[in-house]
Enzyme design. Structure first.
Site, PDB file in Angstrom:
ATOM      1  N   ARG A   1     -15.099  -3.220 -41.882  1.00  0.00           N
ATOM      2  CA  ARG A   1     -14.077  -4.260 -41.827  1.00  0.00           C
ATOM      3  C   ARG A   1     -12.949  -3.775 -40.915  1.00  0.00           C
ATOM      4  NH1 ARG A   1     -17.574  -6.988 -43.614  1.00  0.00           N
ATOM      5  NH2 ARG A   1     -17.622  -8.145 -45.572  1.00  0.00           N
TER       6      ARG A   1
ATOM      7  N   HIS B   1     -18.603  -9.785 -35.039  1.00  0.00           N
ATOM      8  CA  HIS B   1     -19.004  -9.585 -36.445  1.00  0.00           C
ATOM      9  C   HIS B   1     -20.473 -10.004 -36.653  1.00  0.00           C
ATOM     10  CE1 HIS B   1     -17.267  -9.281 -40.762  1.00  0.00           C
ATOM     11  NE2 HIS B   1     -18.554  -8.982 -40.765  1.00  0.00           N
TER      12      HIS B   1
ATOM     13  N   GLU C   1      -9.973 -11.944 -37.267  1.00  0.00           N
ATOM     14  CA  GLU C   1     -11.198 -12.494 -36.669  1.00  0.00           C
ATOM     15  C   GLU C   1     -11.114 -14.008 -36.645  1.00  0.00           C
ATOM     16  OE1 GLU C   1     -14.579 -10.797 -38.668  1.00  0.00           O
ATOM     17  OE2 GLU C   1     -13.963  -8.766 -38.159  1.00  0.00           O
TER      18      GLU C   1
HETATM   19  P1  NAP Z   1     -21.910   0.934 -50.391  1.00  0.00           P
HETATM   20  O1  NAP Z   1     -23.368   1.216 -50.576  1.00  0.00           O
HETATM   21  O2  NAP Z   1     -21.083   0.655 -51.596  1.00  0.00           O
HETATM   22  O3  NAP Z   1     -21.289   2.175 -49.585  1.00  0.00           O
HETATM   23  C1  NAP Z   1     -19.953   2.404 -49.448  1.00  0.00           C
HETATM   24  C2  NAP Z   1     -19.694   3.899 -49.482  1.00  0.00           C
HETATM   25  O4  NAP Z   1     -18.305   4.136 -49.249  1.00  0.00           O
HETATM   26  C3  NAP Z   1     -20.040   4.530 -50.811  1.00  0.00           C
HETATM   27  O5  NAP Z   1     -20.935   5.590 -50.598  1.00  0.00           O
HETATM   28  C4  NAP Z   1     -18.708   5.060 -51.357  1.00  0.00           C
HETATM   29  O6  NAP Z   1     -18.915   6.328 -51.949  1.00  0.00           O
HETATM   30  C5  NAP Z   1     -17.842   5.174 -50.111  1.00  0.00           C
HETATM   31  N1  NAP Z   1     -16.435   4.945 -50.407  1.00  0.00           N
HETATM   32  C6  NAP Z   1     -15.845   3.945 -51.116  1.00  0.00           C
HETATM   33  N2  NAP Z   1     -14.518   4.101 -51.149  1.00  0.00           N
HETATM   34  C7  NAP Z   1     -14.243   5.226 -50.433  1.00  0.00           C
HETATM   35  C8  NAP Z   1     -13.046   5.912 -50.106  1.00  0.00           C
HETATM   36  N3  NAP Z   1     -11.852   5.492 -50.535  1.00  0.00           N
HETATM   37  N4  NAP Z   1     -13.138   7.033 -49.352  1.00  0.00           N
HETATM   38  C9  NAP Z   1     -14.333   7.487 -48.929  1.00  0.00           C
HETATM   39  N5  NAP Z   1     -15.520   6.877 -49.213  1.00  0.00           N
HETATM   40  C10 NAP Z   1     -15.456   5.775 -49.964  1.00  0.00           C
HETATM   41  O7  NAP Z   1     -21.706  -0.304 -49.426  1.00  0.00           O
HETATM   42  P2  NAP Z   1     -22.652  -0.790 -48.215  1.00  0.00           P
HETATM   43  O8  NAP Z   1     -23.678  -1.725 -48.732  1.00  0.00           O
HETATM   44  O9  NAP Z   1     -23.066   0.405 -47.452  1.00  0.00           O
HETATM   45  O10 NAP Z   1     -21.581  -1.661 -47.394  1.00  0.00           O
HETATM   46  C11 NAP Z   1     -20.409  -1.055 -46.863  1.00  0.00           C
HETATM   47  C12 NAP Z   1     -19.501  -2.087 -46.232  1.00  0.00           C
HETATM   48  O11 NAP Z   1     -20.056  -2.525 -44.997  1.00  0.00           O
HETATM   49  C13 NAP Z   1     -19.312  -3.390 -47.021  1.00  0.00           C
HETATM   50  O12 NAP Z   1     -18.329  -3.267 -48.014  1.00  0.00           O
HETATM   51  C14 NAP Z   1     -18.919  -4.391 -45.956  1.00  0.00           C
HETATM   52  O13 NAP Z   1     -17.520  -4.473 -45.842  1.00  0.00           O
HETATM   53  C15 NAP Z   1     -19.457  -3.772 -44.677  1.00  0.00           C
HETATM   54  N6  NAP Z   1     -20.488  -4.626 -44.034  1.00  0.00           N
HETATM   55  C16 NAP Z   1     -20.233  -5.133 -42.795  1.00  0.00           C
HETATM   56  C17 NAP Z   1     -21.171  -5.916 -42.170  1.00  0.00           C
HETATM   57  C18 NAP Z   1     -20.931  -6.484 -40.803  1.00  0.00           C
HETATM   58  O14 NAP Z   1     -21.364  -7.594 -40.536  1.00  0.00           O
HETATM   59  N7  NAP Z   1     -20.296  -5.763 -39.903  1.00  0.00           N
HETATM   60  C19 NAP Z   1     -22.403  -6.205 -42.808  1.00  0.00           C
HETATM   61  C20 NAP Z   1     -22.618  -5.662 -44.063  1.00  0.00           C
HETATM   62  C21 NAP Z   1     -21.648  -4.875 -44.675  1.00  0.00           C
HETATM   63  P3  NAP Z   1     -17.953   6.848 -53.140  1.00  0.00           P
HETATM   64  O15 NAP Z   1     -17.982   5.763 -54.179  1.00  0.00           O
HETATM   65  O16 NAP Z   1     -18.551   8.151 -53.573  1.00  0.00           O
HETATM   66  O17 NAP Z   1     -16.620   7.035 -52.518  1.00  0.00           O
END
Ligand code: NAP
Length: 328
Positions: free
Chosen positions: A237, A285, A266
């Site tokens: 994001r 995006h 955006e």
């Molecule tokens: P996820 O599996 O929940 O992974 C997020 C990771 O971030 C977790 O391993 C978490 O580990 C870590 N995290 C959370 N808070 C943190 C912090 N304060 N400091 C350091 N690490 C932290 O989520 P995902 O499915 O990979 O998706 C991630 C994000 O990608 C989504 O939330 C979304 O915003 C974005 N996304 C964007 C698109 C796009 O179109 N560009 C598409 C899909 C998703 P810990 O809990 O151990 O910290």
């Protein structure tokens, strides 16, 4: 029992039919200034809400006294306040997993495009500037063997790490709040502090969710710690990075380039300084935007909503405390 669902994103006919088979659906293709009042009015007697990319906060929810379930067609939940939804007794569901690989592909496309200057060089050819064998001024930098730092080693971060480690022989560093032994075993990834990651990585890829804690997480101080000539990729994001600070770091040559799928605002303003820099690859995006994946996400979200409204939500529940009956 047939209930009312408000759909606020255009979906394929088969997904609409899934919802209509069980419930009455009021459909908006998107929400804009012209139809926002009508959208809010429709929520008065709605039990379910499904869509994406619209802030659903108290100004909306206060008009939705009968709402029991919201299904977002996204994995990101930054358009919602889950704690507030729980207080209101509304369950929130999202679409993890189905978009992981496609979004990781976008991340890797940006890594390659920025390092090898793919967009800039394609423009060079298109503009008729390829008049002789290219010189050093057109060279890029290697990806294979370079160090990748993943900020947020979750589903998407892990899928980027797999591509980097197994496909490109890249050592992987990562930062999470807690270490992830599975990623360490699978990709040889090494857990480290954010500071160490920024100081050591040639490519930094942001895949952490947007939360109050991660808002502005990469600011001037963090950018100043990155290796001279490093490349920053953001597929999560926009607001995780301070865009003004990023523009300075790019303009003063500290960073080699940036690959950005997401922006603070955006669509990004057409006069943004980011768009004037040849070393910035900017995408609208498109992280999960393939036909197959977007359809898979919509099917997943529709099923999530049907499950929730029939009292059978078992997967993809963001705030499961809502499903636990309060002690009597
Ligand atoms: P996820 O599996 O929940 O992974 C997020 C990771 O971030 C977790 O391993 C978490 O580990 C870590 N995290 C959370 N808070 C943190 C912090 N304060 N400091 C350091 N690490 C932290 O989520 P995902 O499915 O990979 O998706 C991630 C994000 O990608 C989504 O939330 C979304 O915003 C974005 N996304 C964007 C698109 C796009 O179109 N560009 C598409 C899909 C998703 P810990 O809990 O151990 O910290």
């Amino acid at each position: 029992m047939q209930e009312k669902i408000v759909l606020y994103k255009k979906v394929a006919d088969d997904v609409l039919a899934m919802l209509q088979q069980a419930h009455r659906v009021v459909q908006f293709d998107d929400i804009n200034a012209d139809n926002r009042a009508a959208f809010v009015t429709e929520l008065q007697d709605a039990a379910g809400l499904i869509g994406a990319s619209v802030k659903i906060d108290a100004s909306v929810l206060d008009h939705a006294p009968r709402l029991r379930a919201i299904s977002t067609i996204s994995v990101g939940i930054d358009q919602f306040d889950p704690a507030d939804l729980s207080k209101r007794g509304i369950v929130l569901l999202n679409t993890p997993d189905v978009l992981t690989e496609t979004t990781a592909d976008t991340g890797f496309a940006l890594i390659l495009a920025t390092a090898r200057r793919v967009v800039e060089m394609a423009d060079y050819v298109r503009q008729g500037r390829w008049t002789h064998s290219i010189g050093e001024d057109c060279f890029g930098t290697d990806v294979q063997g370079k160090t990748l730092g993943i900020v947020g080693m979750g589903r998407i971060g892990g899928a980027v790490a797999r591509r980097a480690s197994l496909g490109f022989g890249m050592p992987v560093l990562y930062n999470n709040r807690r270490p992830d032994p599975t990623a360490e075993k699978a990709y040889g990834a090494r857990f480290c502090s954010l500071d160490t990651l920024l100081q050591s990585a040639d490519f930094v890829c942001i895949t952490v969710p947007l939360t109050p804690e991660t808002h502005g997480m990469i600011g001037a101080q963090e950018l100043a710690q990155m290796r001279p000539g490093a490349i920053l990729i953001n597929i999560s994001r926009g607001s995780i990075i301070d865009e003004t600070a990023l523009i300075s770091a790019l303009e003063n040559g500290r960073l080699r380039g940036a690959g950005l799928d997401v922006f603070e605002r955006e669509p990004v303003a057409p006069d943004s300084r980011l768009l004037k820099m040849p070393n910035v690859v900017a995408l609208p995006h498109i992280g999960s935007a393939t036909r197959e994946t977007r359809h898979g996400m919509a099917v997943c979200a529709a099923q999530n909503l049907l499950d929730a409204l029939s009292g059978n939500a078992t997967r993809n529940v963001v705030n499961p405390e809502v499903l636990t009956p309060l002690p009597t």
